[in-house]
Motif scaffolding. Sequence first.
Motif, PDB file in Angstrom:
ATOM      1  N   PRO A 102       0.818  -1.223   0.000  1.00  0.00           N
ATOM      2  CA  PRO A 102       0.000   0.000   0.000  1.00  0.00           C
ATOM      3  C   PRO A 102       0.849   1.270   0.000  1.00  0.00           C
ATOM      4  O   PRO A 102       2.066   1.216   0.204  1.00  0.00           O
ATOM      5  N   ASN A 103       0.190   2.399  -0.228  1.00  0.00           N
ATOM      6  CA  ASN A 103       0.799   3.735  -0.124  1.00  0.00           C
ATOM      7  C   ASN A 103       1.900   4.000  -1.140  1.00  0.00           C
ATOM      8  O   ASN A 103       2.863   4.705  -0.861  1.00  0.00           O
ATOM      9  N   VAL A 104       1.773   3.448  -2.322  1.00  0.00           N
ATOM     10  CA  VAL A 104       2.761   3.657  -3.384  1.00  0.00           C
ATOM     11  C   VAL A 104       2.340   4.866  -4.205  1.00  0.00           C
ATOM     12  O   VAL A 104       1.191   4.952  -4.638  1.00  0.00           O
ATOM     13  N   GLN A 105       3.255   5.792  -4.414  1.00  0.00           N
ATOM     14  CA  GLN A 105       2.968   6.942  -5.274  1.00  0.00           C
ATOM     15  C   GLN A 105       3.063   6.484  -6.727  1.00  0.00           C
ATOM     16  O   GLN A 105       4.139   6.190  -7.238  1.00  0.00           O
ATOM     17  N   GLY A 106       1.924   6.448  -7.396  1.00  0.00           N
ATOM     18  CA  GLY A 106       1.867   5.962  -8.769  1.00  0.00           C
ATOM     19  C   GLY A 106       2.685   6.775  -9.750  1.00  0.00           C
ATOM     20  O   GLY A 106       3.134   6.256 -10.761  1.00  0.00           O
ATOM     21  N   CYS A 107       2.910   8.033  -9.453  1.00  0.00           N
ATOM     22  CA  CYS A 107       3.677   8.883 -10.374  1.00  0.00           C
ATOM     23  C   CYS A 107       5.182   8.655 -10.269  1.00  0.00           C
ATOM     24  O   CYS A 107       5.934   9.190 -11.076  1.00  0.00           O
ATOM     25  N   GLN A 108       5.611   7.853  -9.304  1.00  0.00           N
ATOM     26  CA  GLN A 108       7.038   7.633  -9.084  1.00  0.00           C
ATOM     27  C   GLN A 108       7.511   6.238  -9.483  1.00  0.00           C
ATOM     28  O   GLN A 108       8.705   5.966  -9.459  1.00  0.00           O
ATOM     29  N   ILE A 109       6.592   5.363  -9.859  1.00  0.00           N
ATOM     30  CA  ILE A 109       6.930   3.966 -10.143  1.00  0.00           C
ATOM     31  C   ILE A 109       6.602   3.636 -11.600  1.00  0.00           C
ATOM     32  O   ILE A 109       5.498   3.919 -12.074  1.00  0.00           O
ATOM     33  N   LEU A 110       7.564   3.036 -12.297  1.00  0.00           N
ATOM     34  CA  LEU A 110       7.339   2.620 -13.682  1.00  0.00           C
ATOM     35  C   LEU A 110       6.549   1.316 -13.722  1.00  0.00           C
ATOM     36  O   LEU A 110       6.718   0.448 -12.861  1.00  0.00           O
ATOM     37  N   VAL A 111       5.693   1.188 -14.736  1.00  0.00           N
ATOM     38  CA  VAL A 111       4.914  -0.035 -14.899  1.00  0.00           C
ATOM     39  C   VAL A 111       5.827  -1.201 -15.269  1.00  0.00           C
ATOM     40  O   VAL A 111       6.863  -1.015 -15.901  1.00  0.00           O
ATOM     41  N   LYS A 112       5.412  -2.383 -14.847  1.00  0.00           N
ATOM     42  CA  LYS A 112       6.092  -3.629 -15.215  1.00  0.00           C
ATOM     43  C   LYS A 112       5.023  -4.599 -15.671  1.00  0.00           C
ATOM     44  O   LYS A 112       3.913  -4.598 -15.148  1.00  0.00           O
ATOM     45  N   ASP A 113       5.354  -5.417 -16.629  1.00  0.00           N
ATOM     46  CA  ASP A 113       4.400  -6.371 -17.176  1.00  0.00           C
ATOM     47  C   ASP A 113       3.831  -7.254 -16.072  1.00  0.00           C
ATOM     48  O   ASP A 113       4.577  -7.794 -15.245  1.00  0.00           O
ATOM     49  N   GLY A 114       2.497  -7.359 -16.006  1.00  0.00           N
ATOM     50  CA  GLY A 114       1.826  -8.203 -15.033  1.00  0.00           C
ATOM     51  C   GLY A 114       1.582  -7.547 -13.685  1.00  0.00           C
ATOM     52  O   GLY A 114       1.024  -8.167 -12.783  1.00  0.00           O
ATOM     53  N   MET A 115       1.982  -6.309 -13.529  1.00  0.00           N
ATOM     54  CA  MET A 115       1.825  -5.604 -12.256  1.00  0.00           C
ATOM     55  C   MET A 115       0.353  -5.548 -11.850  1.00  0.00           C
ATOM     56  O   MET A 115      -0.514  -5.287 -12.674  1.00  0.00           O
ATOM     57  N   GLN A 116       0.086  -5.813 -10.576  1.00  0.00           N
ATOM     58  CA  GLN A 116      -1.269  -5.752 -10.027  1.00  0.00           C
ATOM     59  C   GLN A 116      -1.413  -4.446  -9.244  1.00  0.00           C
ATOM     60  O   GLN A 116      -0.738  -4.254  -8.227  1.00  0.00           O
ATOM     61  N   ILE A 117      -2.276  -3.571  -9.720  1.00  0.00           N
ATOM     62  CA  ILE A 117      -2.475  -2.254  -9.112  1.00  0.00           C
ATOM     63  C   ILE A 117      -3.911  -2.199  -8.602  1.00  0.00           C
ATOM     64  O   ILE A 117      -4.834  -2.590  -9.308  1.00  0.00           O
ATOM     65  N   ARG A 118      -4.077  -1.731  -7.385  1.00  0.00           N
ATOM     66  CA  ARG A 118      -5.418  -1.622  -6.809  1.00  0.00           C
ATOM     67  C   ARG A 118      -5.637  -0.210  -6.293  1.00  0.00           C
ATOM     68  O   ARG A 118      -4.717   0.443  -5.824  1.00  0.00           O
ATOM     69  N   SER A 119      -6.895   0.223  -6.349  1.00  0.00           N
ATOM     70  CA  SER A 119      -7.275   1.509  -5.771  1.00  0.00           C
ATOM     71  C   SER A 119      -7.018   1.466  -4.279  1.00  0.00           C
ATOM     72  O   SER A 119      -7.120   0.417  -3.642  1.00  0.00           O
ATOM     73  N   GLN A 120      -6.718   2.631  -3.729  1.00  0.00           N
ATOM     74  CA  GLN A 120      -6.541   2.726  -2.282  1.00  0.00           C
ATOM     75  C   GLN A 120      -7.742   3.475  -1.731  1.00  0.00           C
ATOM     76  O   GLN A 120      -8.002   4.602  -2.131  1.00  0.00           O
ATOM     77  N   HIS A 121      -8.455   2.855  -0.817  1.00  0.00           N
ATOM     78  CA  HIS A 121      -9.685   3.449  -0.281  1.00  0.00           C
ATOM     79  C   HIS A 121      -9.489   3.881   1.164  1.00  0.00           C
ATOM     80  O   HIS A 121      -9.004   3.108   1.985  1.00  0.00           O
TER      81      HIS A 121
END
Length: 100
Positions: free
Chosen positions: A75-94
């Motif tokens: 959790p708590n990952v800044q999406g603007c600072q991390i590059l995508v990688k194939d197969g990455m699982q990203i979830r909304s933070q509520h």
Amino acid sequence: MFKRLPLPDTSAQKSVMVYFDGQQVTARDGDTIAAALLAAGVEACRTTPVSGAPRGPYCMMGVCFECLVEVDGVPNVQGCQILVKDGMQIRSQHGARRLG
């Protein structure tokens, strides 16, 4: 709302597949998570703790923390600072951020 700028040589651009809240999203290799989500039409990636209002990437440089997401269970990952990688699982933070 957002539109990608044309690249000089798009034939060399590699695509990667990531998953946002279980939905497959095609991203460009080298995109940040936030850029990939915006390009895919995702406007909100988290909700606020008090009102539950949707929030999305804003500054795109790591200052505002509006792009927080969960990435591969972290959790708590800044999406603007991390590059995508194939197969990455990203979830909304509520709601409120969980502390590690």
